[in-house]
Scaffold this active site. Structure first.
Site, PDB file in Angstrom:
ATOM      1  N   LYS A 115       0.826  -1.218   0.000  1.00  0.00           N
ATOM      2  CA  LYS A 115       0.000   0.000   0.000  1.00  0.00           C
ATOM      3  C   LYS A 115       0.851   1.255   0.000  1.00  0.00           C
ATOM      4  O   LYS A 115       0.466   2.264  -0.588  1.00  0.00           O
ATOM      5  CB  LYS A 115      -0.958   0.005   1.198  1.00  0.00           C
ATOM      6  CG  LYS A 115      -2.138  -0.923   1.010  1.00  0.00           C
ATOM      7  CD  LYS A 115      -3.307  -0.546   1.920  1.00  0.00           C
ATOM      8  CE  LYS A 115      -4.479  -1.500   1.713  1.00  0.00           C
ATOM      9  NZ  LYS A 115      -5.530  -1.323   2.724  1.00  0.00           N
ATOM     10  N   LYS A 197      -8.685 -12.093 -10.325  1.00  0.00           N
ATOM     11  CA  LYS A 197      -9.892 -12.145  -9.503  1.00  0.00           C
ATOM     12  C   LYS A 197     -10.839 -11.005  -9.881  1.00  0.00           C
ATOM     13  O   LYS A 197     -10.382  -9.917 -10.214  1.00  0.00           O
ATOM     14  CB  LYS A 197      -9.506 -11.982  -8.021  1.00  0.00           C
ATOM     15  CG  LYS A 197      -9.479 -13.296  -7.272  1.00  0.00           C
ATOM     16  CD  LYS A 197      -8.937 -13.136  -5.861  1.00  0.00           C
ATOM     17  CE  LYS A 197      -9.902 -12.421  -4.929  1.00  0.00           C
ATOM     18  NZ  LYS A 197      -9.398 -12.377  -3.539  1.00  0.00           N
ATOM     19  N   LYS A 200     -13.518  -4.635  -8.269  1.00  0.00           N
ATOM     20  CA  LYS A 200     -14.234  -3.388  -8.530  1.00  0.00           C
ATOM     21  C   LYS A 200     -13.397  -2.417  -9.364  1.00  0.00           C
ATOM     22  O   LYS A 200     -13.938  -1.512  -9.982  1.00  0.00           O
ATOM     23  CB  LYS A 200     -14.656  -2.734  -7.212  1.00  0.00           C
ATOM     24  CG  LYS A 200     -13.471  -2.399  -6.294  1.00  0.00           C
ATOM     25  CD  LYS A 200     -13.946  -1.764  -4.999  1.00  0.00           C
ATOM     26  CE  LYS A 200     -12.799  -1.204  -4.177  1.00  0.00           C
ATOM     27  NZ  LYS A 200     -12.064  -2.152  -3.348  1.00  0.00           N
TER      28      LYS A 200
END
Ligand code: TRP
Length: 333
Positions: A115, A197, A200
């Protein structure tokens, strides 16, 4: 009887809209769990702000997702559902635990490394101490199991280490939880990117729970397959990943085996197969969307669920926090 059930707790970030991959991969199986376990689920809104959010969106998702989870079968009578920021003990325990967590340990967390590489302009302290808050989330409730995906296993490991360290100094304060990696649930890939996968971040290949039937039909019509015109609907994960993914979705929804599906579409092309899968998805999601829409309009009901959930959660959380405060030497009045 309640007392003999093992306890399970998990957090979910209200960071995006729920989709078919979430539903078939996890949420669908949660409803039945409540029979076997005493289940706690919370929306981890405090974790979500480690990455910059639009406040109005976060606020809306925090309540809409509750409606969606309930519509997916998560019964608020049988599960404790709450919002993390409604239970102040999470932040309170997090501070104490941060004094029992090493800088080096946090530096080794792969999610932090990923991140901080992705959000170079906002490597805030919360992103770094994220796993400490997660340890607090868990340890407050003394759960036996923590259902998480592979990507969160390292955080549960760290939680165990923090708990063991604390216990070794102060005695048995925390139960040492086990990660619970469910083998149930299908792995669903993106309709336009069958190598990855469903996510969104690629909305054209992602079927959201709240998508209307026309949108779902369109997404399936555009699903990636291949140019095999001789024997199109055949399960071959390696060479025909797009088709395998569609077959897997269809199998999960209808309960049919791959052989049965191959037979059903024998001699038929993708022009028949893709809309059929789309139709099955539309019919599965229809009642969920309608129920979620109905609940979203009943804000008083949803608020009440959150209110009751927070009450039940903080009752347990407070017991653990009191013990911790006493152990570390905070003066009690
Ligand atoms: N970090 C988890 C995720 O992103 C969410 C989470 C926060 C969580 N606190 C938790 C999961 C406690 C399990 C237990 O998926």
């Amino acid at each position: 009887m309640e007392e003999t059930k093992k306890r399970m707790l998990s957090g979910i970030q209200p960071s995006g809209d729920l989709h078919l991959g979430n539903y078939l991969g996890a949420i669908k199986n949660w409803a039945d769990r409540a029979d076997e376990f005493e289940c706690y689920y919370f929306m981890a809104d405090m974790h979500t702000i480690t990455v910059r959010q639009t406040p109005a969106d976060l606020r809306k998702r925090s309540i809409n997702q509750l409606a969606q989870y309930i519509a997916c079968g998560l019964d608020p009578e049988k599960n404790v559902l709450f919002l993390q920021s409604h239970v102040p003990q999470h932040a309170q325990l997090s501070w104490v635990l941060s004094c029992y967590t090493m800088f080096g340990e946090l530096s080794r967390m792969t999610q932090f490394k990923d991140k901080s590489a992705k959000h170079k302009d906002n490597i805030n302290a919360g992103l770094f101490t994220y796993p400490v808050l997660m340890a607090a989330d868990i340890l407050l409730y003394q759960p036996d199991y923590v259902p998480v995906g592979e990507d969160q296993k390292q955080h549960v490991e760290l939680t165990r280490n923090i708990a063991q360290r604390f216990n070794s100094i102060y005695g048995d304060v925390f139960k040492i939880p086990e990660p619970y990696i469910s083998k149930m649930g299908a792995r669903i890939y993106g309709l336009t990117t069958p190598g990855e996968k469903m996510s969104k971040s690629i909305p054209e290949g992602c079927v959201f729970l709240m998508d209307d039937p026309d949108t779902i039909a369109r997404k399936f019509k555009r699903a990636v397959t291949d140019s095999d015109s001789v024997n199109p609907v055949r399960y071959d994960r390696e060479n025909k990943p797009g088709v395998a993914n569609l077959m897997n979705i269809y199998a999960t929804l209808t309960g049919k085996s791959f052989e049965e599906i191959e037979k059903e579409f024998e001699g038929k092309g993708y022009g028949v197969f893709k809309p059929a899968v789309g139709e099955a998805v539309i019919e599965t999601l229809r009642p969920i969307r309608e129920e979620a829409d109905r609940l979203i309009k009943d804000k008083a009901y949803l608020d009440d669920i959150y209110r009751q959930g927070a009450e039940r959660a903080s009752y347990i959380a407070n017991k653990t926090l009191r013990k911790v405060y006493k152990k570390v030497g905070f003066y009690q009045i």
